[in-house]
Design an enzyme around this catalytic site. Structure first.
Site, short mmCIF file in Angstrom:
data_model
loop_
_atom_site.label_atom_id
_atom_site.label_comp_id
_atom_site.label_asym_id
_atom_site.label_seq_id
_atom_site.Cartn_x
_atom_site.Cartn_y
_atom_site.Cartn_z
CG ASP A 46 -2.04 -1.03 1.09
OD1 ASP A 46 -2.50 -1.26 -0.04
OD2 ASP A 46 -2.44 -1.60 2.12
N GLY A 47 2.02 1.16 0.68
CA GLY A 47 2.97 2.28 0.72
C GLY A 47 3.48 2.62 -0.69
CG ASN A 117 -3.30 6.08 3.40
OD1 ASN A 117 -4.21 5.45 2.89
ND2 ASN A 117 -2.12 5.55 3.68
CD GLU A 118 -2.45 9.17 7.06
OE1 GLU A 118 -1.35 9.53 6.64
OE2 GLU A 118 -2.82 7.99 7.02
NE ARG A 143 -5.78 24.55 26.18
CZ ARG A 143 -6.97 25.09 26.03
NH1 ARG A 143 -8.02 24.32 25.80
NH2 ARG A 143 -7.14 26.40 26.10
CB THR A 156 -7.24 0.11 6.95
OG1 THR A 156 -7.07 0.61 5.61
CG2 THR A 156 -8.57 -0.58 7.07
CB ALA A 157 -3.30 3.98 6.91
CE1 TYR A 158 -0.64 8.37 13.60
CE2 TYR A 158 0.94 8.76 11.84
CZ TYR A 158 0.59 8.85 13.17
OH TYR A 158 1.46 9.41 14.05
CB SER A 161 -2.17 3.25 14.55
OG SER A 161 -1.77 2.44 13.49
#
Ligand code: NAP
Ligand code: MN
Length: 257
Positions: A46-47, A117-118, A143, A156-158, A161
């Site tokens: 995916d990367g 992705n994001e 904050r 489904t990536a970062y 997590s």
């Protein structure tokens, strides 16, 4: 006649696969053109797919991406290396269909960044304070370390997590997740991830984003001197992917996590 190029992860397995695909495309009379391809064959993970999309970001209006994953199944690819024959046949017989996916856009000062992705605003050096606006109305004050806004594909990536929800393929939403938000009696933001309509326009405003980084997929950009960042789905750019077969979304998820 279509012009192709190949983007591969630089490992042995992906390099070997690239050679086989190149030969098969040459035999079918297709020309290689790295500068102005019609189709980008993506071999790796995916990367690698994200890397390929960013490499051809200025040509997304006509370039199509077609991926094969070395290793597991990915979210950007429907084939693994063991499916090579099926992958090539689907392409050469014209069985693939084009599916487009939205890109997320961040606008600040006179700059524009696009992500598949994001996009993250992250400050590892100090507590980042910011006001968050949704469609022009102040929603909350945040904050903490930062904020991650993802697309359905990036969920489904970062985002995952960070404890964000996985969004099923076909649903057109964006999701905003906090990165280590501070929550106590004086300061409180929503805390949970929030899934919003894909036409939502977000703005992040602070007296100072000094020391913070804007994470755009695999790239990072310094935010020194910036005081306002807007984020929304791009109205000008989208990604064209060739999909050859229907992989069930839950099989994809199950094979990876
Ligand atoms: P990268 O090595 O290219 O990717 C990091 C991992 O994320 C790889 O295992 C990659 O899968 C996987 N990945 C990428 N996009 C995905 C998606 N949409 N769904 C599921 N898994 C996905 O690292 P990078 O170049 O620094 O950053 C690329 C992306 O990796 C970022 O957009 C970010 O979402 C993600 N990332 C996640 C974390 C985290 O979860 N803490 C940290 C850094 C980066 P493959 O092995 O198939 O390539
Ligand atoms: Mn990778």
């Amino acid at each position: 006649m279509k012009k192709f190029t190949i983007c591969n992860r630089p490992d042995e397995q992906s390099l070997a696969l690239a050679d086989v695909i190149r030969i098969s495309l040459n035999e079918a009379g297709q020309m290689e053109n790295e500068k102005q391809p019609d189709v980008v064959f993506v071999i790796g993970g995916d990367g690698t797919f994200i890397y390929a999309v960013h490499k051809y970001m200025d040509q997304l209006d006509h370039v199509q991406f077609y991926g094969i994953h070395t290793g597991t199944l990915g979210f950007y690819t429907d084939y693994r290396d063991c499916d090579l024959e099926e992958f090539m046949t689907a392409y050469l017989t014209g069985e693939c269909t084009e599916i487009t996916y939205p890109l997320l856009e961040a606008v600040f000062d006179d700059k524009k960044e696009l992500a598949i992705n994001e996009i993250r605003i992250e400050n590892a050096a100090r507590t980042q304070y910011m006001k968050i606006y949704v469609n022009g109305r102040k929603f909350e004050e945040f904050r903490g370390t930062g904020i991650c806004v993802c697309t359905q594909l990036g969920s489904t990536a970062y985002n995952r997590s960070l404890g964000g929800a996985v969004i099923q393929e076909g649903l057109r939403f964006i999701e905003m997740t906090e990165i280590s938000g501070i929550h106590h009696i004086k300061y409180r933001s929503l805390g949970s991830p929030i899934v919003m309509c894909e036409n939502t326009r977000l703005a992040f405003v602070s007296d100072s984003f000094d020391g913070a980084l804007l994470g755009v997929d695999s790239d990072v950009i310094e935010l020194n001197g910036v005081s306002r960042i807007e984020m929304h789905i791009s109205s000008t750019h989208k990604v064209r992917m060739l999909r050859g077969r229907n992989v069930n979304y839950f099989d994809r998820l199950k094979s990876l996590f």
